[in-house]
Design a protein around this motif. Structure first.
Motif, PDB file in Angstrom:
ATOM      1  N   ARG A 103       0.830  -1.188   0.000  1.00 36.39           N
ATOM      2  CA  ARG A 103       0.000   0.000   0.000  1.00 36.39           C
ATOM      3  C   ARG A 103       0.875   1.251   0.000  1.00 36.39           C
ATOM      4  NH1 ARG A 103      -2.983   0.521   5.634  1.00 36.39           N
ATOM      5  NH2 ARG A 103      -3.304   2.564   4.722  1.00 36.39           N
ATOM      6  N   VAL A 104       0.252   2.417  -0.066  1.00 36.62           N
ATOM      7  CA  VAL A 104       0.992   3.672  -0.132  1.00 36.62           C
ATOM      8  C   VAL A 104       2.028   3.735   0.981  1.00 36.62           C
ATOM      9  CG1 VAL A 104       0.813   6.160   0.107  1.00 36.62           C
ATOM     10  CG2 VAL A 104      -0.884   4.922  -1.223  1.00 36.62           C
ATOM     11  N   ALA A 105       3.279   3.999   0.613  1.00 40.10           N
ATOM     12  CA  ALA A 105       4.341   4.151   1.600  1.00 40.10           C
ATOM     13  C   ALA A 105       4.410   5.618   1.990  1.00 40.10           C
ATOM     14  CB  ALA A 105       5.668   3.694   1.000  1.00 40.10           C
ATOM     15  N   VAL A 106       4.477   5.880   3.285  1.00 39.62           N
ATOM     16  CA  VAL A 106       4.502   7.254   3.787  1.00 39.62           C
ATOM     17  C   VAL A 106       5.703   7.422   4.698  1.00 39.62           C
ATOM     18  CG1 VAL A 106       3.207   9.075   4.954  1.00 39.62           C
ATOM     19  CG2 VAL A 106       1.966   7.263   3.752  1.00 39.62           C
ATOM     20  N   GLN A 107       6.562   8.395   4.385  1.00 41.14           N
ATOM     21  CA  GLN A 107       7.715   8.736   5.208  1.00 41.14           C
ATOM     22  C   GLN A 107       7.547  10.191   5.655  1.00 41.14           C
ATOM     23  OE1 GLN A 107      11.081   6.679   5.427  1.00 41.14           O
ATOM     24  NE2 GLN A 107       9.413   5.222   5.335  1.00 41.14           N
TER      25      GLN A 107
ATOM     26  N   VAL B 181       4.561  15.121  -2.165  1.00 39.45           N
ATOM     27  CA  VAL B 181       5.350  15.713  -1.078  1.00 39.45           C
ATOM     28  C   VAL B 181       4.478  16.738  -0.372  1.00 39.45           C
ATOM     29  CG1 VAL B 181       7.435  16.967  -0.437  1.00 39.45           C
ATOM     30  CG2 VAL B 181       7.473  15.398  -2.393  1.00 39.45           C
ATOM     31  N   PHE B 182       4.204  16.515   0.922  1.00 42.14           N
ATOM     32  CA  PHE B 182       3.468  17.481   1.746  1.00 42.14           C
ATOM     33  C   PHE B 182       4.501  18.234   2.591  1.00 42.14           C
ATOM     34  CE2 PHE B 182       0.297  14.222   0.876  1.00 42.14           C
ATOM     35  CZ  PHE B 182      -0.824  14.979   0.563  1.00 42.14           C
ATOM     36  N   ASP B 183       4.736  19.493   2.253  1.00 39.28           N
ATOM     37  CA  ASP B 183       5.812  20.253   2.895  1.00 39.28           C
ATOM     38  C   ASP B 183       5.296  21.116   4.037  1.00 39.28           C
ATOM     39  OD1 ASP B 183       7.957  23.000   2.024  1.00 39.28           O
ATOM     40  OD2 ASP B 183       8.447  21.208   3.191  1.00 39.28           O
ATOM     41  N   ASN B 184       6.009  21.070   5.159  1.00 40.52           N
ATOM     42  CA  ASN B 184       5.763  21.927   6.318  1.00 40.52           C
ATOM     43  C   ASN B 184       4.389  21.676   6.923  1.00 40.52           C
ATOM     44  OD1 ASN B 184       6.699  23.729   8.187  1.00 40.52           O
ATOM     45  ND2 ASN B 184       6.128  25.541   7.027  1.00 40.52           N
ATOM     46  N   VAL B 185       4.080  20.428   7.188  1.00 39.41           N
ATOM     47  CA  VAL B 185       2.808  20.052   7.809  1.00 39.41           C
ATOM     48  C   VAL B 185       2.854  20.405   9.294  1.00 39.41           C
ATOM     49  CG1 VAL B 185       1.271  18.135   8.348  1.00 39.41           C
ATOM     50  CG2 VAL B 185       2.475  18.200   6.151  1.00 39.41           C
ATOM     51  N   VAL B 186       1.761  20.978   9.790  1.00 37.09           N
ATOM     52  CA  VAL B 186       1.709  21.365  11.206  1.00 37.09           C
ATOM     53  C   VAL B 186       1.244  20.200  12.063  1.00 37.09           C
ATOM     54  CG1 VAL B 186       0.683  22.946  12.877  1.00 37.09           C
ATOM     55  CG2 VAL B 186       1.312  23.784  10.605  1.00 37.09           C
ATOM     56  N   ASN B 187       0.133  19.563  11.684  1.00 36.90           N
ATOM     57  CA  ASN B 187      -0.414  18.438  12.450  1.00 36.90           C
ATOM     58  C   ASN B 187      -0.649  17.254  11.518  1.00 36.90           C
ATOM     59  OD1 ASN B 187      -0.815  19.758  15.081  1.00 36.90           O
ATOM     60  ND2 ASN B 187      -2.265  21.026  13.962  1.00 36.90           N
ATOM     61  N   SER B 188      -0.457  16.058  12.060  1.00 35.43           N
ATOM     62  CA  SER B 188      -0.668  14.870  11.237  1.00 35.43           C
ATOM     63  C   SER B 188      -2.103  14.776  10.742  1.00 35.43           C
ATOM     64  CB  SER B 188      -0.293  13.604  12.024  1.00 35.43           C
ATOM     65  OG  SER B 188      -1.064  13.493  13.203  1.00 35.43           O
ATOM     66  N   GLU B 189      -3.058  15.276  11.548  1.00 32.58           N
ATOM     67  CA  GLU B 189      -4.464  15.218  11.142  1.00 32.58           C
ATOM     68  C   GLU B 189      -4.727  16.026   9.877  1.00 32.58           C
ATOM     69  OE1 GLU B 189      -3.392  16.146  14.064  1.00 32.58           O
ATOM     70  OE2 GLU B 189      -4.289  14.890  15.643  1.00 32.58           O
TER      71      GLU B 189
ATOM     72  N   GLY C  58       1.564   4.066  -4.345  1.00 31.51           N
ATOM     73  CA  GLY C  58       2.415   5.216  -4.596  1.00 31.51           C
ATOM     74  C   GLY C  58       3.198   5.601  -3.352  1.00 31.51           C
ATOM     75  N   HIS C  59       3.914   6.710  -3.416  1.00 31.97           N
ATOM     76  CA  HIS C  59       4.765   7.164  -2.334  1.00 31.97           C
ATOM     77  C   HIS C  59       4.316   8.538  -1.835  1.00 31.97           C
ATOM     78  CE1 HIS C  59       8.326   4.570  -4.057  1.00 31.97           C
ATOM     79  NE2 HIS C  59       7.284   3.848  -3.649  1.00 31.97           N
ATOM     80  N   VAL C  60       4.482   8.778  -0.533  1.00 35.62           N
ATOM     81  CA  VAL C  60       4.191  10.073   0.085  1.00 35.62           C
ATOM     82  C   VAL C  60       5.355  10.449   0.982  1.00 35.62           C
ATOM     83  CG1 VAL C  60       2.676  11.361   1.640  1.00 35.62           C
ATOM     84  CG2 VAL C  60       1.681   9.708   0.035  1.00 35.62           C
TER      85      VAL C  60
ATOM     86  N   ALA D  35       8.329   7.686  10.730  1.00 36.46           N
ATOM     87  CA  ALA D  35       8.971   8.960  11.034  1.00 36.46           C
ATOM     88  C   ALA D  35      10.486   8.846  10.894  1.00 36.46           C
ATOM     89  CB  ALA D  35       8.605   9.416  12.441  1.00 36.46           C
ATOM     90  N   VAL D  36      11.073   9.821  10.224  1.00 37.74           N
ATOM     91  CA  VAL D  36      12.527   9.900  10.084  1.00 37.74           C
ATOM     92  C   VAL D  36      12.955  11.243  10.674  1.00 37.74           C
ATOM     93  CG1 VAL D  36      14.476   9.955   8.499  1.00 37.74           C
ATOM     94  CG2 VAL D  36      12.501   8.501   7.999  1.00 37.74           C
ATOM     95  N   GLU D  37      13.616  11.205  11.818  1.00 38.36           N
ATOM     96  CA  GLU D  37      14.049  12.456  12.451  1.00 38.36           C
ATOM     97  C   GLU D  37      15.321  12.945  11.786  1.00 38.36           C
ATOM     98  OE1 GLU D  37      14.827  14.463  16.826  1.00 38.36           O
ATOM     99  OE2 GLU D  37      14.617  12.279  16.643  1.00 38.36           O
ATOM    100  N   LEU D  38      15.280  14.184  11.350  1.00 32.82           N
ATOM    101  CA  LEU D  38      16.417  14.776  10.658  1.00 32.82           C
ATOM    102  C   LEU D  38      17.218  15.615  11.641  1.00 32.82           C
ATOM    103  CD1 LEU D  38      17.525  14.764   7.796  1.00 32.82           C
ATOM    104  CD2 LEU D  38      16.302  16.885   7.366  1.00 32.82           C
ATOM    105  N   ASP D  39      18.478  15.271  11.798  1.00 38.30           N
ATOM    106  CA  ASP D  39      19.362  15.982  12.715  1.00 38.30           C
ATOM    107  C   ASP D  39      20.230  16.955  11.922  1.00 38.30           C
ATOM    108  OD1 ASP D  39      20.607  16.737  15.030  1.00 38.30           O
ATOM    109  OD2 ASP D  39      21.318  14.730  15.565  1.00 38.30           O
ATOM    110  N   VAL D  40      21.080  17.677  12.622  1.00 39.42           N
ATOM    111  CA  VAL D  40      22.018  18.560  11.928  1.00 39.42           C
ATOM    112  C   VAL D  40      22.980  17.716  11.106  1.00 39.42           C
ATOM    113  CG1 VAL D  40      21.847  20.337  13.706  1.00 39.42           C
ATOM    114  CG2 VAL D  40      23.582  18.543  13.909  1.00 39.42           C
TER     115      VAL D  40
END
Length: 915
Positions: free
Chosen positions: A202-206, A285-293, A304-306, A321-326
């Motif tokens: 099914r749709v993969a979401v990262q 690509v959903f950029d700068n989302v505030v809330n998952s809802e 497809g991919h998201v 979830a992939v946490e992006l560090d410095v």
């Protein structure tokens, strides 16, 4: 016997898309390959596996690029080891190809013929790859793969069977911004995201999350370009304001040719999600989302991919979830050295340390140092002081001075060339960084008294079509806006710079004028789907002027209608957030008893009810109604609306009898105050019919519901959402009365209409789908019923959440079908879960919770757990009798089950006979 040699593909981390491209086409041409990311298992020792691969007599394909030939990469060891082997054994196969613009004219590579595969038509790149391999190894042993077909000439668009295009070739459907040429590092994270998205199914979401300035958007941008060859569609959605996602889906639908320009977002959403469900090679690509809802309702089904970016990290329910560090220190130093030629690695390391390796800060530093030539030590000290000041003020460190200077330079030149263009730009700077309709600009700049001084240059121009268009064209020509068909879009950073050049008093004057004009641009009935496109165009600009703080009554009314629009469109979460903001701000500024404050409370009630957040409803509706009775009187339309809301909340909480009494009283009052066919009066009539059904008085309910349906068809039209609600209600009553065939036909009709008008995942559409599934069960078509119920349940979990009352109703319906199909053990586990969740969400004595208990007792009885079933049904029967009365159908159903269990136990309350 030895294994057939496989081609070892050697590549640098950033070139992984090329490696996968080469592997796909070589395998489909009949050659065997070995690629670490595809063939080596997680946990393998990379160095050991590579040593083993190099020791074997396998051919080696080298993908040469700038990254590949960088001295500090493992690839250096790989290609030098193979050259060393060739000195001892000339038969050691080496196949180099060039995939990027790297200079091979010096050193060991100079005499070697290396074909170029980049910047070619896709089919040509494949041909040259196979020629290079075939020239060394000969033809493949076997090849049954079809000739790949690609876009970029006479070839048709790539299909799912034609494999990836070469990296760097963009898909046919694409709206991604320009690539950042300074992007550095992050290979591991990019490949991690790619692996997560490419898992299949099914749709993969990262979801990429992390602090501001860490580079989430830049990473998503790089991913889109780096792996563009694997997709036929890549669409970027700016998701910071959830209410605007629908318009961007509509734009995608227009691009795909499946949605007409101007179609409302509900229809666009349904069609686009339906299209994406069938696409395997699509990326959103959903950029700068505030809330998952905010994005939950927009995630497509299928394979497809998201990719999501957000500062928040609570994504467990819908995404990996992939946490992006410095950046790592090594990556940070490399970035600074590449961007600031001549910078010593030691100095770069100290600067990176002072900057905390934050990507955005690194970019600002590199730009400033290059422009000014300031010493690193001096800059480092200044930067520490400035960073502290910025953090103290709460401003993000994402405002590059160099960009601001460039904007100011262009702005100054434009003001000299065309003052009217600057006036338009100043107007747009106070609106949203979304497309501003030229009609809105015309309306705001129309000559009036008083007229904002900052717009004076427009007074004589705005009514002249050609002169006005010339001014707008100059804004685009000076790089200060993006022009679309009938729209002007100004970037948020440009807006900030323009705003900073307007004095406080002039800004306040323009804002007051803007508020007045926007308040008068109310498109009309927010419940009418025909008007929704106009609401979608206006909404971002209403939000931009911060209507919660306005003193303009018309603007306050307009933004309340905007909440109603969002609710009816199915965007309940953005509606709740907006209504909450209005209510709290107006309560503070206008007072708790002000009419606008109380009206905002009624919109908040509606949004909370749709979201299933019943915990706050009773207190809010009681308070609002009491204040309106005191300040407005019992017959004011606003009071009657709150009274109607109060009754609906009582129904939702299971207080059916009291709810019916209040609904009937409101209906009588509305007939007297508003007239018999006013939409609000018809809503009250509809509510009475619903309450009669809840009380088990289905014949009376059907009579009223049919009357409402007929009146709504005449007053509102056949496919108005309220009319479809009435049709659905009539179908429900038909089913309750055993008229299953009639009910099924009408439910199917309403489901189809709602899908067309509201979209496939609108709250009301999912309700209709559930109703159709129930009818299938009533008609004995249990397998079909279960399939549809499971689909609806899955959709509601994604759209509404796992514990929304509607979702729990769907889960209960699935459990019923499992039982009807004899899958009692599965049904037992599910209905037990539903009962626990309803008890937690609705309360232990809510009718829905009690009915889940009754279903649980029925399953226990069918499984032979008679004593448990008897104990449970006794308690449920008593509670239903006290709550709904002995004659209510649910109470009688409990009594019948209780009697059946008693008979099976030998007529006794104990354990019964053993058989």
């Amino acid at each position: 016997m030895t294994d057939t040699p496989r081609i070892l593909i050697s590549y640098a981390g950033p070139d992984r898309p090329w490696a996968e491209w080469a592997r796909w086409h070589l395998e489909h041409a009949g050659y065997g390959t070995e690629l670490d990311c595809a063939d080596w298992k997680a946990g393998d020792n990379f160095v050991e596996r590579m040593h083993q691969a190099l020791d074997r007599a396998n051919p080696m394909l080298l993908l040469l690029s700038t990254a590949y030939l960088t001295q500090d990469r493992f690839t250096t060891d790989e290609w030098t080891a193979r050259f060393a082997q060739r000195r001892k054994d000339p038969e050691a196969k080496l196949i180099p190809v060039r995939i990027g613009s790297v200079d091979l004219g010096k050193g060991i590579w100079a005499p070697i013929v290396v074909p170029d595969l980049f910047e070619l038509a896709p089919a040509e790149a494949v041909r040259l790859l196979l020629e290079a391999v075939g020239g060394v190894l000969g033809p493949a042993a076997s090849s049954s793969a079809p000739e790949p077909m690609y876009p970029g000439g006479p070839e048709p668009v790539a299909s799912a069977d034609s494999g990836p295009r070469p990296p760097g070739s963009l898909p046919p459907v694409w709206n991604v911004d320009h690539r950042n040429p300074a992007f550095t590092g992050r290979d591991g994270v990019l490949n991690q995201v790619h692996d997560g998205l490419s898992g299949g199914g099914r749709v993969a979401v990262q979801a990429l999350h992390g602090m501001g300035g860490v580079g989430k958007t830049q990473l998503a941008l790089e991913y889109s370009y780096r792996f563009a060859g694997e997709y036929d569609l890549v669409w970027w959605v700016f998701a910071e304001q959830a209410g605007l996602i629908g318009e961007q889906f509509a734009a995608l639908g227009v691009e795909l040719g499946i949605v007409d320009a101007g179609a409302d977002s509900a229809v666009a959403k349904s069609k686009v999600l339906g299209y994406l469900a069938e696409q395997r090679r699509a990326l959103l690509v959903f950029d700068n989302v505030v809330n998952s809802e905010d994005v939950l309702p927009w995630l497509p089904r299928g394979s497809g991919h998201v990719l999501i970016t957000s500062r928040r990290g609570n994504w467990q329910r819908i995404a990996h979830a992939v946490e992006l560090d410095v950046l790592s220190r090594e990556e940070a130093v490399r970035f600074l050295v590449e961007q600031r030629p001549g910078l010593d690695a030691g100095e770069a390391g100290s600067l990176a340390e002072a900057l905390g390796d934050l990507p955005l800060a690194l970019a600002q530093a590199a730009g400033y140092l290059t422009e000014t030539g300031m010493a690193v030590a001096e800059y480092r000290q200044s930067l520490v002081e400035e960073t502290q000041a910025v953090l103290a003020l709460g401003r993000p460190v994402d405002y590059p001075q160099s960009l601001a200077a460039a904007i100011l330079l262009s702005l100054s030149a434009l003001e000299e060339a065309d003052p009217a263009a600057v006036a338009i730009l100043r107007l747009c700077a106070l609106l949203a960084p979304e497309p501003v309709p030229i009609d809105l600009i015309v309306e705001v700049a129309r000559p009036a008294d008083p007229y904002p001084q900052v717009l004076d240059a427009l007074r004589e121009v705005i009514g002249k079509r050609l002169a006005r268009q010339d001014a707008i064209g100059r804004i685009g020509a000076y790089g200060l806006a993006r022009l679309g068909e009938g729209t002007v879009t100004v970037h948020r950073l440009t807006q900030a710079v323009v705003r900073s050049q307007v004095g406080p008093s002039a800004s306040a004057e323009l804002l007051a004028h803007l508020e007045s004009v926007l308040g008068g641009m109310n498109p009309g009935d927010p419940r009418d789907p025909a008007i929704w496109p106009a609401w979608g165009r206006l909404l971002p600009h209403l939000l931009a002027v911060d209507p919660a703080r306005t003193d303009d009554p018309a603007l306050r009314e307009c933004v309340r209608d905007a909440v109603v629009y969002l609710i009816n469109r199915g965007d309940s979460r953005p509606a709740q957030q907006l209504a909450e903001n209005l209510y709290e701000e107006w309560k503070e500024r206008l007072g708790a008893d002000h009419r606008d404050t109380l009206r905002a409370a009624t919109e908040l009630v509606w949004a909370l009810r749709d979201l299933g957040e019943y915990g706050r409803l009773r207190t809010l509706t009681d308070d609002t109604l009491n204040r309106q009775i005191k300040t407005l009187g019992p017959d004011d339309p606003d009071t009657l609306r709150s009274a109607a809301d109060h009754a609906v909340v009582l129904s939702a909480l299971g207080h059916y009898q009291r709810a019916e009494e209040i609904k009937r009283d409101v209906w009588v009052r509305r007939r007297r105050v508003l007239g018999a066919e006013h939409p609000d009066t018809l809503m009250s009539m509809n509510n009475v019919g619903t309450s009669l059904g809840e009380l088990g008085r289905h014949e009376e309910a059907l009579t009223i519901k049919q009357q409402v349906w007929e009146q709504r068809r005449r007053v509102l039209g056949e496919e108005h959402p309220d009319t479809l609600m009435s049709a659905n209600n009539v179908a429900t009553s038909l089913g309750e009365l055993g008229r299953y065939e009639e009910a099924f036909a009408l439910k199917q009709q309403v489901w189809e209409q709602r899908r067309r008008v509201l979209g496939a995942e609108h709250l009301h559409t999912l309700t209709s789908a559930n109703n159709v599934a129930l009818s299938l069960g009533e008609l004995g078509r249990h397998e079909e019923a279960l399939t549809l119920k499971q689909q609806v349940w899955e959709q509601q979990q994604r759209v509404l959440g796992e514990e929304h009352p509607h979702t729990l109703t769907s889960a209960s319906n699935v459990a019923l079908s499992l039982r009807e199909l004899g899958r009692d053990q599965e049904g037992l586990a599910l209905i037990r879960q539903v009962r626990e969740q309803r008890g937690r969400v609705l309360g232990e004595k809510h009718p829905d919770t009690l009915m889940a208990g009754l279903s649980l007792a029925a399953v226990q009885f069918s499984l032979g757990q008679r004593l448990l079933a008897r104990q449970l049904v006794d308690g449920v029967w008593k509670e239903l009798r006290d709550l709904l009365g002995a004659q209510h159908p649910n109470t009688q159903h409990a009594a019948e089950l209780r009697s059946a269990i008693t008979r099976a136990m030998g007529g006794r309350g104990g354990g019964g006979r053993r058989r």
